[in-house]
Write an enzyme that holds these catalytic residues in place. Structure first.
Site, PDB file in Angstrom:
ATOM      1  N   ASP A 185       0.660  -1.061  -0.029  1.00 58.91           N
ATOM      2  CA  ASP A 185       0.100   0.118  -0.082  1.00 58.91           C
ATOM      3  C   ASP A 185       0.926   1.234   0.430  1.00 58.91           C
ATOM      4  O   ASP A 185       0.776   2.173  -0.291  1.00 58.91           O
ATOM      5  CB  ASP A 185      -1.242   0.243   1.105  1.00 58.91           C
ATOM      6  N   LEU A 220       0.172  -0.061   7.531  1.00 61.06           N
ATOM      7  CA  LEU A 220       1.475   0.194   7.853  1.00 61.06           C
ATOM      8  C   LEU A 220       2.599   0.137   6.604  1.00 61.06           C
ATOM      9  O   LEU A 220       2.858  -0.822   6.384  1.00 61.06           O
ATOM     10  CB  LEU A 220       1.718  -0.424   9.103  1.00 61.06           C
ATOM     11  N   LYS A 251      -0.401  -6.217   9.258  1.00 63.98           N
ATOM     12  CA  LYS A 251       0.929  -6.627   9.019  1.00 63.98           C
ATOM     13  C   LYS A 251       1.520  -7.732  10.502  1.00 63.98           C
ATOM     14  O   LYS A 251       0.585  -7.179  11.484  1.00 63.98           O
ATOM     15  CB  LYS A 251       1.178  -5.685   9.358  1.00 63.98           C
ATOM     16  N   GLU A 273       8.034   7.861 -18.808  1.00 63.88           N
ATOM     17  CA  GLU A 273       8.976   7.231 -19.676  1.00 63.88           C
ATOM     18  C   GLU A 273       9.252   6.335 -18.039  1.00 63.88           C
ATOM     19  O   GLU A 273      10.102   5.025 -18.776  1.00 63.88           O
ATOM     20  CB  GLU A 273      10.163   8.496 -19.438  1.00 63.88           C
ATOM     21  N   GLN A 310      15.469  20.219 -23.626  1.00 61.54           N
ATOM     22  CA  GLN A 310      14.668  19.235 -24.535  1.00 61.54           C
ATOM     23  C   GLN A 310      16.613  18.407 -24.871  1.00 61.54           C
ATOM     24  O   GLN A 310      16.219  17.495 -25.363  1.00 61.54           O
ATOM     25  CB  GLN A 310      14.425  19.378 -25.819  1.00 61.54           C
TER      26      GLN A 310
END
Length: 615
Positions: A152, A184, A243, A361, A422
Site C-alpha cells: 500500500d 503500516l 502487518k 517514461e 529538451q
C-alpha cells in the site's frame, strides 16, 4: 512437483498460509534482517492465489506461457521464497540461507529463480513490469495471466498510476493488481491507512474493475481472485490486511517494519502459528496446450543505405521499419514522440507490437522490462533527456539482467533553438553507469549498423541519435564492431588525436583540416562505441601522437572524455584534455550552440594547438 486439478479446501489454504508465515519468520530470524511482518500480511492472498488460481507448469517453471507473479513489494521476498519451497520450486533447506553471501535468496528478488522474472524492491515498478508481461502474453496469444502484488505504501508512486491508466486504456484484461492494504509503512501509518476508496475510485475512473475485501478471509480472497479472471478489463483487488498477521505480539504493530524476530520471539511466534499439516503443495493447473515454441529468430533484413546528408534519427526510423518487418521478437514502445524520434516509421509494420505509452517514461521502461521477460525484444524510444525520468527503472533493469534497447534522440546542444529542457546532456553518463552498450553514430549508414548491434546485444543497449542532418561519411559496407572505433586522417607526423562521436566528429574533421594548414598533424578518432570503449585505439593514439583531445556534445561528468581520461591515466603516458558542454545552454541555432559550448571546429583548433605543443 507437478500440477493438479484438485481444488484445496479453505482449511487447507489456511494451512498453506500458516506454512508461508512460519517460513518467512524462520528465514528472517536466521538472516538477522528482513521484513517478516510485511510477508505475513500477504500470506493468505498468496496462498489462495497459488493454491487455487495460478496456472503454472512446475515441471517447466520457465515455460513462456505460464502465469506470471510479480512481487512488487519486493521487501516481502521471504514470502515469495517460502511459496517457492512450498510448491517444490526450491529446496526448503534454502530457507535459512536468506540474505547469506552466495545464496540465491537475496534480500529482494532478482531473476534466476522460478516465479522471479524481474528485479523488484525499488517500490512502484512492479505494476509497470506486470503490464509489460500481460501485453507480451497478449502479443504472443497466450491465455495466461499476470498477477502483481503491491504494497500500500508504493501506491503513492506516480509510476503505479502511469501503469494503471495505460492498462485501463488498453483494456488489458489479463492483468490483476492485488494491493496488500496493511495500513503500516516503514515510519508509521500509510497515507490512507485502511481506507481503500482512494485506490478503488481512481482505478475505476481509469477503466479498471476494483473490489475491496478482507485479505484474511480466504473465501473472500478466493471470490475476488475468481471474479478478476472473468473481468473484461484489468482488475484491482484491495485486500485489507494486518502487518504481522498470525502472531499476537506483532499484528498491526507500528514499530516492527523491517525487524526480524529474535530467537525467543521466533519460538513464541511459531508456537502461536502451530505446525502445518503439510509442506508440499501443487499448483492447481498448468497452462492449456503444449509448451509454446520460442519466438522465431530474426531473418536477414534489407538494410537501408544513405549516400546523401541525413539525420541519424531519420536513418534510425528507416532502419527500424526495415528490421521490424523481419524481426518477430521486436516490440517498439513510444512515449508520444514518435514523429520526432522517427520511431513512427515502424508503427505500420508492427501493428500490435507498436505500443503507445504516452508521456510516461517510467512506465515505458518498466513495460519494456516486462515484455522481455515474455521472450520479446522491446525497443523504447524518446528524447534522450527524458530517459532521466526513468533512471531508476533502468537501474533496476540492470539489476534484473534485462535485455532491452533504448533509443534517445535530440542529443546535446545541437538540437538548437528548443533550449536546454529538451537537450540530452547527461544521457551518456546515465547509460554508461548501466554497464550496457552505448553507441553513438555519426551518419546514416553508421546508424543502420549500430541499430543492428544494439538489437542483437544481450543486455541493455542505448543508441544516441542526432536531430539535425549530418554528411554521409561511411560507405554502407563499413563494419562497426562493438568496442571498436574508426580512424580518420592518420599520418606518421601527427601530434595530436581528436576523439569525437556523433555530431562533433564532423567538427573534429573540419578542425583537423585547419590544423593541417597550420602545419599540425591531427588524426581523428570516431568513438562510435562509447561503452565499451576501444581501449586499444586510445592507447595506440596516445603512444603515437602523445596527446588526445576529446570533444563531445554532452556534459563532462560521465561522458566520453572522462571514459578516455580513465584509460589515459591507466596507460600512464600521453596528455589528455576534454572539451564538453559546461553550464546551462540557452536557445540558439545548432552551429551557434556548439560555438557557445566550445565544442565547434574553431574551439577544437585552439585546444588542439595548445595540446600539440611539447610538454
Amino acid at each position: 512437483m507437478t500440477t493438479t486439478t484438485s481444488r484445496p479446501e479453505t482449511r487447507e489454504l489456511a494451512d498453506l498460509a500458516r506454512l508461508l508465515r512460519r517460513d518467512s519468520i524462520i528465514a528472517t530470524t536466521a538472516a538477522g534482517s528482513g521484513h517478516p511482518t510485511s510477508a505475513m500480511s500477504a500470506a493468505d492472498v498468496t496462498a489462495a492465489l497459488l493454491g487455487r488460481h495460478f496456472r503454472f507448469d512446475a515441471a517447466n517453471p520457465f515455460r513462456a506461457d505460464n502465469d506470471r507473479f510479480v512481487l512488487s513489494k519486493g521487501h516481502a521476498a521471504p514470502l515469495l521464497y517460502a511459496a517457492m519451497a512450498a510448491f517444490g520450486l526450491i529446496d526448503r533447506g534454502l530457507i535459512p540461507t536468506l540474505r547469506e553471501a552466495g545464496s540465491q535468496l537475496e534480500g529482494h528478488p532478482v531473476p534466476g529463480l522460478p516465479l522471479v522474472d524481474v528485479a523488484t524492491g525499488s517500490l512502484g515498478q512492479g505494476l509497470s513490469n506486470g503490464l509489460g508481461m500481460a501485453l507480451g502474453q497478449r502479443i504472443r496469444r497466450f491465455s495466461s495471466r499476470t498477477w502483481v502484488v503491491l504494497g500500500d505504501s508504493e501506491m503513492a508512486e506516480g509510476s503505479v498510476w502511469e501503469a494503471v491508466e495505460l492498462a485501463g486504456h488498453l483494456q488489458v484484461d489479463n492483468l490483476v493488481a492485488i494491493v496488500d492494504l496493511n495500513r503500516l509503512g516503514q515510519r508509521g501509518p500509510t497515507m490512507h491507512e485502511w481506507d481503500a476508496s482512494p485506490h478503488i475510485d481512481r482505478a475505476e475512473s481509469l477503466g479498471w474493475t476494483a473490489v475491496e475485501f478482507d485479505g484474511h478471509d480466504l473465501d473472500a480472497v478466493d471470490a475476488a481472485l475468481a471474479a478478476a479472471q472473468e473481468a473484461e478489463v484489468p482488475s484491482l483487488l484491495v485486500a485489507r490486511t494486518q502487518k504481522g498477521k498470525g502472531v499476537s505480539f506483532a499484528a498491526d504493530e507500528p514499530n516492527r517494519h523491517g525487524k526480524p524476530f529474535d530467537d525467543e520471539e521466533k519460538a513464541r511466534a511459531l508456537s502461536e502459528l502451530g505446525e502445518p499439516e503439510r509442506t508440499d503443495w501443487q499448483f492447481p493447473a498448468a497452462p492449456d496446450g503444449e509448451v509454446p515454441d520460442d519466438v522465431p529468430p530474426t531473418k536477414e533484413w534489407e538494410r537501408p543505405t544513405f549516400d546523401e546528408e541525413t539525420s541519424t534519427r531519420d536513418a534510425f526510423g528507416a532502419a527500424l521499419a526495415a528490421r521490424a518487418s523481419v524481426d518477430s521478437r521486436l516490440v517498439v514502445i513510444d512515449a508520444e514522440v514518435a514523429d520526432s524520434t522517427r520511431a513512427k516509421a515502424a508503427g505500420d509494420v508492427l501493428d500490435d507490437r507498436f505500443i503507445q505509452s504516452y508521456i510516461a517514461e517510467q512506465n515505458m521502461v518498466g513495460m519494456a522490462v516486462g515484455l522481455q521477460a515474455i521472450g520479446l525484444h522491446p525497443l523504447a524510444a524518446t528524447f534522450g533527456a527524458f530517459f532521466s525520468r526513468a533512471h531508476d527503472f533502468i537501474r533496476m533493469a540492470q539489476i534484473g539482467r534485462a535485455r532491452l534497447t533504448l533509443v534517445g534522440s535530440h542529443a546535446g546542444v545541437s538540437i538548437g533553438e528548443d533550449g536546454p529542457s529538451q537537450m540530452a546532456l547527461d544521457d551518456i553518463a546515465m547509460m554508461r553507469a548501466a554497464e550496457g552498450l552505448v553507441l553513438y553514430p555519426a551518419d546514416g549508414n553508421a546508424t543502420v549498423a549500430l541499430l543492428d548491434a544494439a538489437l542483437d546485444f544481450d543486455g541493455i543497449s542505448y543508441l544516441r541519435t542526432t536531430r539535425g542532418a549530418t554528411p554521409s561519411l561511411y560507405p554502407p559496407s563499413t563494419a562497426f564492431p562493438v568496442g571498436g572505433s574508426h580512424l580518420h586522417r592518420a599520418g606518421d607526423e601527427d601530434r595530436v588525436t581528436i576523439a569525437a562521436a556523433g555530431v562533433t566528429l564532423f567538427e573534429a574533421l573540419d578542425a583537423a583540416e585547419r590544423l593541417a594548414q597550420k602545419g599540425i598533424g591531427a588524426r581523428v578518432l570516431d568513438m562510435y562505441s562509447v561503452s565499451p570503449l576501444d581501449v586499444d585505439a586510445v592507447r595506440r593514439c596516445l603512444d603515437e601522437t602523445g596527446a588526445i583531445l576529446s570533444v563531445e556534445d554532452h556534459r563532462r561528468p560521465g561522458g566520453i572524455g572522462e571514459a578516455i581520461a580513465a584509460e589515459a591515466a591507466a596507460h600512464g603516458s600521453g596528455r589528455h584534455r576534454i572539451l564538453a558542454v559546461e553550464g546551462i545552454p540557452g536557445s540558439a541555432e545548432p552551429a551557434e550552440q556548439r560555438r557557445q559550448a566550445g565544442i565547434d571546429a574553431e574551439s577544437i583548433v585552439q585546444a588542439a594547438t595548445e595540446l600539440a605543443e611539447p610538454a
